[in-house]
Design an enzyme around this catalytic site. Structure first.
Site: not given
Length: 383
Positions: A368, A338, A91
């Site tokens: 994260c 996201h 990510c």
């Protein structure tokens, strides 16, 4: 050796499209090409002088396989001489792309670098890469005495460890929607967005926002990962499509090109942490970058911590002691989505525009990442 400063002179992004929404018909290289060309248009930079394009993308499969960065530059019509590389730090890929581009500029290897990322999760589904094999290997699973590494269960473990109730998580999620709605309504994103008008796609604003979201409405949703759990679709990030790009150079090169820097990359860090709880590494990453920068959290005027799941920013906030009003002041991934490989660059774009708009000296971004790592970056406003 003299280490040069690296500055961001422009940052742009597409609106974030919801899964199977307005952007789902667009190939990842074409979505990337859109922001690449917008970046060149706004800066007046000839793409022929770009030393490299560093592009985050997580699920490098199907549409996003075969070095999506390279084919994005070709789709943009850039000279064949411009190289490009695709980066995967889960990510944090878009943020790592920015860090890596900055490192190259600071070292003197590059003078002008483009960084950013893309993810079209409608077309290349979350977890598609893992479906084709055994991603972690038995040795790793044996080391941690588990049969799987799961982000959703990691989020549940964080909620348990920090005593975060379902209501607290849903309250934070509702705040995300409210702040994003407020930002959209006052035009906070207008200067950073490039509208998408390709074929039947027509999108000028982040698509995932659900106005009027409240803890009471979210209470009706079923837990996603365990029957008595607190994590559900409403307090986790949305699956999305999007792309973002930033131009990184030196102050001297910016002056030569007639460009005005927005921020300087002040300090950065990347760390690893427990891969089972998986999502706590922003805490030590932030501690490390603050120490490296010689700053305290109270010196940071705006913070972007990715809202992968609501417990992530809440646990981080507890441990770091940040002023809640400075955390994700424009809403976050719970409200608008996201798109994995793009998110790091989207957060940077939101943060640096906000810093310039509000005259904020220091901004911090942390994210994260699957596997239990995290990046943290501090930006300093160029006066």
């Amino acid at each position: 050796m003299h280490v040069r400063d690296a500055v961001i002179v422009e940052a742009v992004r597409t609106p974030i499209g919801k899964r199977n929404g307005s952007l789902s018909g667009i190939h990842a290289v074409d979505l990337s090409a859109l922001v690449l060309n917008e970046l060149m248009s706004r800066t007046g930079v000839d793409p022929a002088i770009v030393d490299d394009v560093m592009w985050g993308c997580v699920t490098q499969l199907g549409d996003q396989s075969s070095n999506v960065a390279r084919f994005a530059t070709l789709a943009a019509g850039w000279p064949e001489s411009v190289p490009a590389v695709t980066i995967n730090r889960a990510c944090g890929s878009g943020q790592q792309a920015i860090e890596s581009a900055a490192h190259a500029v600071m070292s003197g290897r590059y003078d002008i670098a483009v960084a950013g990322g893309v993810e079209t999760m409608s077309r290349v589904p979350l977890g598609a890469g893992r479906a084709t094999g055994f991603p972690y290997g038995q040795t790793v699973l044996d080391r941690y005495d588990t049969d799987k590494l799961d982000q959703g269960m990691g989020a549940e473990l964080i909620a348990q460890k920090w005593g975060l109730s379902r209501y607290a998580l849903d309250e934070f999620a509702s705040r995300s929607h409210q702040l994003a709605a407020d930002a959209i309504d006052r035009g906070a994103f207008d200067a950073q967005l490039v509208g998408v008008h390709v074929g039947e796609a027509d999108l000028d604003v982040d698509e995932g926002l659900r106005r009027g979201t409240s803890p009471e409405k979210l209470a009706k949703l079923k837990p996603s990962f365990q029957d008595d759990g607190v994590i559900h679709a409403g307090n986790a990030s949305q699956i999305s499509d999007g792309a973002s790009a930033v131009l990184i150079t030196t102050p001297e090169k910016a002056a030569e090109l007639g460009l005005t820097p927005i921020v300087r990359l002040h300090s950065g860090s990347v760390v690893g942490a427990d891969p089972v709880m998986m999502l706590t590494a922003p805490i030590p990453a932030t501690e490390k970058v603050l120490a490296r920068a010689g700053l305290r959290i109270d010196d940071i005027g705006a913070i972007e911590i990715n809202e992968a799941f609501a417990p992530v920013p809440l646990a981080w906030q507890i441990e770091i002691g940040a002023d809640p009003d400075r955390v994700n002041p424009l809403g976050g991934a719970i409200a608008v989505g996201h798109p994995l490989g793009a998110t790091g660059a989207i957060l940077t774009t939101k943060l640096v525009h906000h810093m310039r708009d509000q005259g904020i000296k220091y901004g911090l971004q942390t994210i994260c990442e699957g596997g239990g790592t995290a990046n943290a970056t501090i930006y300093e406003l160029v006066e």
